[in-house]
Design a protein around this motif. Structure first.
Motif, PDB file in Angstrom:
ATOM      1  N   ALA A 489       0.697  -0.921  -0.287  1.00  0.00           N
ATOM      2  CA  ALA A 489      -0.184  -0.194  -0.220  1.00  0.00           C
ATOM      3  C   ALA A 489       1.152   1.643  -0.114  1.00  0.00           C
ATOM      4  CB  ALA A 489      -0.801  -0.032   1.618  1.00  0.00           C
ATOM      5  N   TYR A 490       0.668   2.019  -0.954  1.00  0.00           N
ATOM      6  CA  TYR A 490       1.234   3.908  -0.487  1.00  0.00           C
ATOM      7  C   TYR A 490       1.426   4.009   0.632  1.00  0.00           C
ATOM      8  CZ  TYR A 490       3.264   8.318  -0.749  1.00  0.00           C
ATOM      9  OH  TYR A 490       3.212   9.479  -1.188  1.00  0.00           O
ATOM     10  N   ASP A 491       2.820   4.029   1.182  1.00  0.00           N
ATOM     11  CA  ASP A 491       3.669   4.895   2.379  1.00  0.00           C
ATOM     12  C   ASP A 491       2.964   3.836   3.085  1.00  0.00           C
ATOM     13  OD1 ASP A 491       4.558   6.731   3.588  1.00  0.00           O
ATOM     14  OD2 ASP A 491       2.584   7.289   4.074  1.00  0.00           O
ATOM     15  N   GLU A 492       2.931   2.247   3.367  1.00  0.00           N
ATOM     16  CA  GLU A 492       2.938   1.567   4.341  1.00  0.00           C
ATOM     17  C   GLU A 492       4.363   1.549   4.601  1.00  0.00           C
ATOM     18  OE1 GLU A 492       1.187  -2.990   4.233  1.00  0.00           O
ATOM     19  OE2 GLU A 492       1.909  -2.240   2.494  1.00  0.00           O
ATOM     20  N   ARG A 493       4.394   1.249   5.779  1.00  0.00           N
ATOM     21  CA  ARG A 493       5.679   0.527   6.178  1.00  0.00           C
ATOM     22  C   ARG A 493       5.948  -1.281   6.080  1.00  0.00           C
ATOM     23  NH1 ARG A 493      11.578   2.472   7.490  1.00  0.00           N
ATOM     24  NH2 ARG A 493      11.491   2.322   8.949  1.00  0.00           N
ATOM     25  N   VAL A 494       6.547  -1.783   5.558  1.00  0.00           N
ATOM     26  CA  VAL A 494       6.703  -3.194   5.433  1.00  0.00           C
ATOM     27  C   VAL A 494       8.195  -3.756   6.447  1.00  0.00           C
ATOM     28  CG1 VAL A 494       6.223  -4.841   4.710  1.00  0.00           C
ATOM     29  CG2 VAL A 494       5.516  -2.794   4.137  1.00  0.00           C
ATOM     30  N   ARG A 495       8.334  -4.307   7.293  1.00  0.00           N
ATOM     31  CA  ARG A 495       9.681  -4.932   7.448  1.00  0.00           C
ATOM     32  C   ARG A 495       9.878  -6.430   6.369  1.00  0.00           C
ATOM     33  NH1 ARG A 495      12.544  -5.247  12.904  1.00  0.00           N
ATOM     34  NH2 ARG A 495      13.063  -3.002  11.744  1.00  0.00           N
ATOM     35  N   VAL A 496      11.402  -6.246   5.685  1.00  0.00           N
ATOM     36  CA  VAL A 496      11.187  -7.413   4.677  1.00  0.00           C
ATOM     37  C   VAL A 496      11.615  -8.222   5.724  1.00  0.00           C
ATOM     38  CG1 VAL A 496      11.279  -7.848   2.495  1.00  0.00           C
ATOM     39  CG2 VAL A 496      10.147  -5.852   3.258  1.00  0.00           C
ATOM     40  N   LYS A 497      11.876  -9.774   5.448  1.00  0.00           N
ATOM     41  CA  LYS A 497      13.215 -10.251   6.393  1.00  0.00           C
ATOM     42  C   LYS A 497      13.752 -11.624   4.358  1.00  0.00           C
ATOM     43  CE  LYS A 497      14.104 -14.066   9.272  1.00  0.00           C
ATOM     44  NZ  LYS A 497      13.715 -14.551  10.375  1.00  0.00           N
ATOM     45  N   LEU A 498      14.159 -11.535   4.433  1.00  0.00           N
ATOM     46  CA  LEU A 498      15.113 -11.978   2.960  1.00  0.00           C
ATOM     47  C   LEU A 498      15.637 -13.794   3.228  1.00  0.00           C
ATOM     48  CD1 LEU A 498      16.894  -9.687   0.437  1.00  0.00           C
ATOM     49  CD2 LEU A 498      13.951 -10.292   0.614  1.00  0.00           C
ATOM     50  N   VAL A 499      14.820 -14.761   2.999  1.00  0.00           N
ATOM     51  CA  VAL A 499      15.756 -16.224   3.296  1.00  0.00           C
ATOM     52  C   VAL A 499      16.593 -16.827   2.294  1.00  0.00           C
ATOM     53  CG1 VAL A 499      15.538 -18.234   4.563  1.00  0.00           C
ATOM     54  CG2 VAL A 499      14.042 -15.686   5.157  1.00  0.00           C
ATOM     55  N   PRO A 536      25.527 -16.154   1.640  1.00  0.00           N
ATOM     56  CA  PRO A 536      24.666 -18.059   1.522  1.00  0.00           C
ATOM     57  C   PRO A 536      24.151 -18.272   2.572  1.00  0.00           C
ATOM     58  CG  PRO A 536      26.726 -17.341   0.718  1.00  0.00           C
ATOM     59  CD  PRO A 536      26.398 -16.618   0.972  1.00  0.00           C
ATOM     60  N   GLY A 537      23.016 -19.556   2.550  1.00  0.00           N
ATOM     61  CA  GLY A 537      22.254 -19.813   3.771  1.00  0.00           C
ATOM     62  C   GLY A 537      22.138 -18.730   4.781  1.00  0.00           C
ATOM     63  N   SER A 538      21.596 -17.594   5.162  1.00  0.00           N
ATOM     64  CA  SER A 538      21.627 -16.487   5.242  1.00  0.00           C
ATOM     65  C   SER A 538      20.104 -15.765   5.206  1.00  0.00           C
ATOM     66  CB  SER A 538      22.943 -15.714   5.749  1.00  0.00           C
ATOM     67  OG  SER A 538      22.524 -14.912   4.520  1.00  0.00           O
ATOM     68  N   THR A 539      20.156 -15.054   5.939  1.00  0.00           N
ATOM     69  CA  THR A 539      18.624 -13.422   6.332  1.00  0.00           C
ATOM     70  C   THR A 539      19.665 -12.965   5.731  1.00  0.00           C
ATOM     71  OG1 THR A 539      18.306 -13.656   8.568  1.00  0.00           O
ATOM     72  CG2 THR A 539      17.704 -15.475   7.440  1.00  0.00           C
ATOM     73  N   ALA A 540      18.672 -11.381   5.587  1.00  0.00           N
ATOM     74  CA  ALA A 540      19.037  -9.847   5.284  1.00  0.00           C
ATOM     75  C   ALA A 540      17.365  -9.443   5.868  1.00  0.00           C
ATOM     76  CB  ALA A 540      19.690  -9.585   4.321  1.00  0.00           C
ATOM     77  N   THR A 541      17.548  -8.220   6.089  1.00  0.00           N
ATOM     78  CA  THR A 541      16.252  -8.111   7.014  1.00  0.00           C
ATOM     79  C   THR A 541      16.600  -6.568   6.275  1.00  0.00           C
ATOM     80  OG1 THR A 541      15.789  -9.399   8.485  1.00  0.00           O
ATOM     81  CG2 THR A 541      14.413  -7.690   8.675  1.00  0.00           C
ATOM     82  N   PHE A 542      15.112  -5.686   5.419  1.00  0.00           N
ATOM     83  CA  PHE A 542      15.080  -4.515   6.115  1.00  0.00           C
ATOM     84  C   PHE A 542      13.803  -3.678   5.692  1.00  0.00           C
ATOM     85  CE2 PHE A 542      14.869  -5.995   1.406  1.00  0.00           C
ATOM     86  CZ  PHE A 542      13.749  -5.523   0.405  1.00  0.00           C
ATOM     87  N   ASP A 543      13.663  -2.523   6.011  1.00  0.00           N
ATOM     88  CA  ASP A 543      12.384  -1.340   6.554  1.00  0.00           C
ATOM     89  C   ASP A 543      12.636  -0.669   5.712  1.00  0.00           C
ATOM     90  OD1 ASP A 543      12.683  -3.175   8.904  1.00  0.00           O
ATOM     91  OD2 ASP A 543      13.225  -1.001   9.978  1.00  0.00           O
ATOM     92  N   LEU A 544      10.753  -0.537   4.538  1.00  0.00           N
ATOM     93  CA  LEU A 544      10.813   0.083   3.673  1.00  0.00           C
ATOM     94  C   LEU A 544       9.573   0.566   3.677  1.00  0.00           C
ATOM     95  CD1 LEU A 544      10.738   0.195   0.245  1.00  0.00           C
ATOM     96  CD2 LEU A 544       9.526  -1.331   0.225  1.00  0.00           C
ATOM     97  N   THR A 545      10.233   1.620   3.192  1.00  0.00           N
ATOM     98  CA  THR A 545       8.430   2.664   3.226  1.00  0.00           C
ATOM     99  C   THR A 545       7.969   2.909   1.848  1.00  0.00           C
ATOM    100  OG1 THR A 545       8.879   4.088   5.256  1.00  0.00           O
ATOM    101  CG2 THR A 545       7.661   5.212   4.206  1.00  0.00           C
ATOM    102  N   ALA A 546       6.800   2.506   1.560  1.00  0.00           N
ATOM    103  CA  ALA A 546       5.988   2.594   0.537  1.00  0.00           C
ATOM    104  C   ALA A 546       5.977   3.641  -0.535  1.00  0.00           C
ATOM    105  CB  ALA A 546       5.725   1.524  -0.527  1.00  0.00           C
TER     106      ALA A 546
END
Length: 582
Positions: A489-499, A536-546
């Motif tokens: 959603a526009y202006d939504e704040r989401v925490r994205v975890k990449l595995v 490799p074999g790990s996670t990375a997390t970011f916060d996105l304001t769309a």
């Protein structure tokens, strides 16, 4: 106004005159030597770019290339924060083309991704990109059509700040890339035939200190501990500003000057480890955004990332080295106070070997994220001793813990059993080098971020079948998900975890936005980036304001991984009313 600095500095007299100028605000390294292979510069409110076929040669390799304005790499775009720019791109190829302005904030219809934000540029046609410049910093541009980026269709972007920057006296672009005369579609075909086709560093039956049991274990899992890079120095000549290691590229300085190096990884497939032996580097920006200064001796830069560093080298000649992560070759230049003096680069270091942590097998000890990197040095098989091959193989293929939206099929051949956050990991091969190496946990935003808690979390798995050279998000190739985008959603704040469920590092890039790395810096100081390496074999997390409405590409920036399916569309809706967007 269009400026070709290659024509400006062509003689010894002109070079001497240029060097006598007081503290120049801009000097481009490639213009100082071997101008034929360098890139020009364009600037102003109206810019014309022409894409065409070209012949290119470097390091004894010659072949077809795609040039922009007649050069490989294409010209430097010098823009200024606050201006508006119109860029007319004419396609003289026999196939469609495009240009994506990597890291720039702009209306999505000018982002330059065929099939996502516009239809592409047909042969013989001109497409006009027109947008305001809302930022400053170091960025780059490249084709998003087919595999043209590999063939030379890329170049740097420098956006000058609206306010003068007093931190440096001399300013250089360091554009890292590769060249191969092989057609990129041939490379893609050969990788599909065998993912190890270009790897000449596989371990022999007797090499290293890995036990027979461990070798059988790796073989049983159909994996290889030297599977670091898909395309290597056996095929690539590694370039700095279009120059090979033997070209003698020079970056000139006067002792006492503060030299800003804008390092751009414009390669198709290569992670580089950058260092200037004996000269500390102070990192001041990541992906074009200022960070609190941090002094290091080396840093790893993933494909599509940029880092700005300031150095104050002593008199003499110093080797600027960009060593491929798999250590199959390097790009080399000289940072020198003496014109014509070439620095001696260090030898290539020993090849990198994967460990259990790179297979997502979790903790070997107990530092940040459960990882003890000092105890699991690369090149050693000791951390595998005593492991039960059969149970480990089962756990690495156990799909029961995957989210329901991950597609289990032939495109997914590995699941990280215990993926850990490795934000503090300096990169493959750099965890035991004995000097200061940049880690994501060192980065802190120089400006204070707005304090907004995420209202939603999202988990995305990076998946692949390395034997079949199939790459995807959540087990689904891009061709299979074009009608099912990732929705914000526009202006939504989401925490994205990449595995990362694979054994390869992936530089993941989101178009049209900057996200905040969740790296322990605290929410107010999380660094802004547009590309993040997921180890490799790990996670990375970011916060996105769309907060950028439209349709945007989201993909691995390893070109052949994206081509094989590791790409998705992100859609941000609804579009705000004009008064809200102002």
């Amino acid at each position: 106004m269009s400026i070709d600095r290659r024509k400006f500095i062509t003689s010894t007299a002109a070079l001497g005159a240029a060097m006598s100028l007081p503290l120049p605000a801009w000097a481009r390294g490639e213009s100082l030597t071997h101008a034929k292979q360098g890139f020009g510069e364009v600037s102003g409110k109206k810019i014309a770019l022409s894409v065409g076929d070209h012949h290119f040669g470097v390091g004894g390799r010659k072949g077809h290339a795609i040039a922009v304005n007649g050069s490989v790499p294409g010209p430097l775009l010098r823009l200024k924060e606050g201006q508006k720019v119109r860029i007319d791109v004419t396609n003289n190829l026999d196939e469609d083309t495009s240009i994506h302005w990597h890291g720039l904030l702009l209306p999505f219809q000018f982002d330059g991704v065929p099939g996502v934000s516009f239809p592409g540029i047909k042969p013989g046609e001109t497409f006009t990109y027109e947008f305001p410049i809302r930022q400053n910093g170091t960025y780059w541009w490249h084709s998003h059509s087919g595999l043209q980026e590999q063939a030379g269709h890329y170049g740097p972007i420098i956006i000058e700040s609206a306010e003068p920057d007093p931190r440096y006296d001399r300013d250089y672009v360091v554009l890292l890339s590769e060249f191969t005369p092989r057609h990129p579609h041939e490379i893609a075909r050969l990788l599909k035939v065998g993912e190890h086709y270009f790897n000449n560093q596989m371990q022999t039956a007797t090499e290293g200190d890995m036990s027979v049991k461990d070798r059988l274990m790796w073989g049983g899992m159909r994996m290889n501990p030297r599977d670091i890079s898909d395309v290597t120095g056996s095929t690539y000549t590694f370039l700095i500003n279009g120059h090979g290691p033997m070209d003698g590229l020079e970056y000139l300085f006067r002792p006492g000057e503060r030299v800003r190096l804008r390092v751009i990884n414009g390669s198709a497939m290569t992670f580089f480890n950058v260092r200037i032996p004996g000269v500390p580097m102070t990192v001041i920006a990541a992906d074009g955004k200022d960070v609190a200064p941090v002094e290091v001796d080396e840093f790893q830069i993933g494909t599509a990332e940029t880092y700005d560093v300031i150095v104050t080298p002593p008199a003499g000649s110093h080797a600027l080295v960009a060593e491929a992560m798999d250590r199959s070759g390097m790009g080399v230049a000289s940072l020198t106070s003496h014109k014509g003096h070439r620095a001696t680069p260090p030898p290539l270091r020993e090849p990198v070997t994967l460990t259990m942590a790179d297979m997502g097998m979790g903790s070997m000890g107990g530092d940040h994220g459960g990882m003890d990197h000092g105890a699991m040095g690369h090149g050693s098989g000791a951390d595998m001793a005593g492991m039960d091959h059969s149970s480990m193989d089962h756990s690495m293929r156990d799909t029961s813990k995957l989210p329901a939206d991950v597609k289990v099929g032939p495109g997914l051949d590995m699941v990280s059993p215990m993926p850990m956050d490795r934000m503090d990991y300096p990169g493959l091969g750099l965890d035991n080098v004995g000097h200061r190496v940049l880690r994501y946990t060192d980065l802190k935003s120089k400006r204070m971020n707005p304090h907004r808690m995420p209202t939603r979390s999202l988990e995305i798995h990076l998946t692949g079948n390395m034997e079949r050279y199939m790459w995807s998000f959540d087990g689904k190739k891009f061709s299979a998900v074009t009608d099912d985008p990732i929705r914000f959603a526009y202006d939504e704040r989401v925490r994205v975890k990449l595995v990362n469920d694979t054994m390869m590092a992936h530089p993941i890039h989101l178009h049209g936005h900057f996200f905040e790395l969740v790296n322990g810096a605290g929410m107010m100081n999380q660094p802004l980036k547009h590309t993040v390496i997921v180890q490799p074999g790990s996670t990375a997390t970011f916060d996105l304001t769309a907060d950028e409405p439209g349709d945007w590409a989201f993909h691995c920036h390893l070109l052949y991984h994206m081509h094989a399916g590791m790409m998705q569309t992100v859609t941000v809706r609804p579009f705000p009313a004009p008064e809200d967007a102002a």
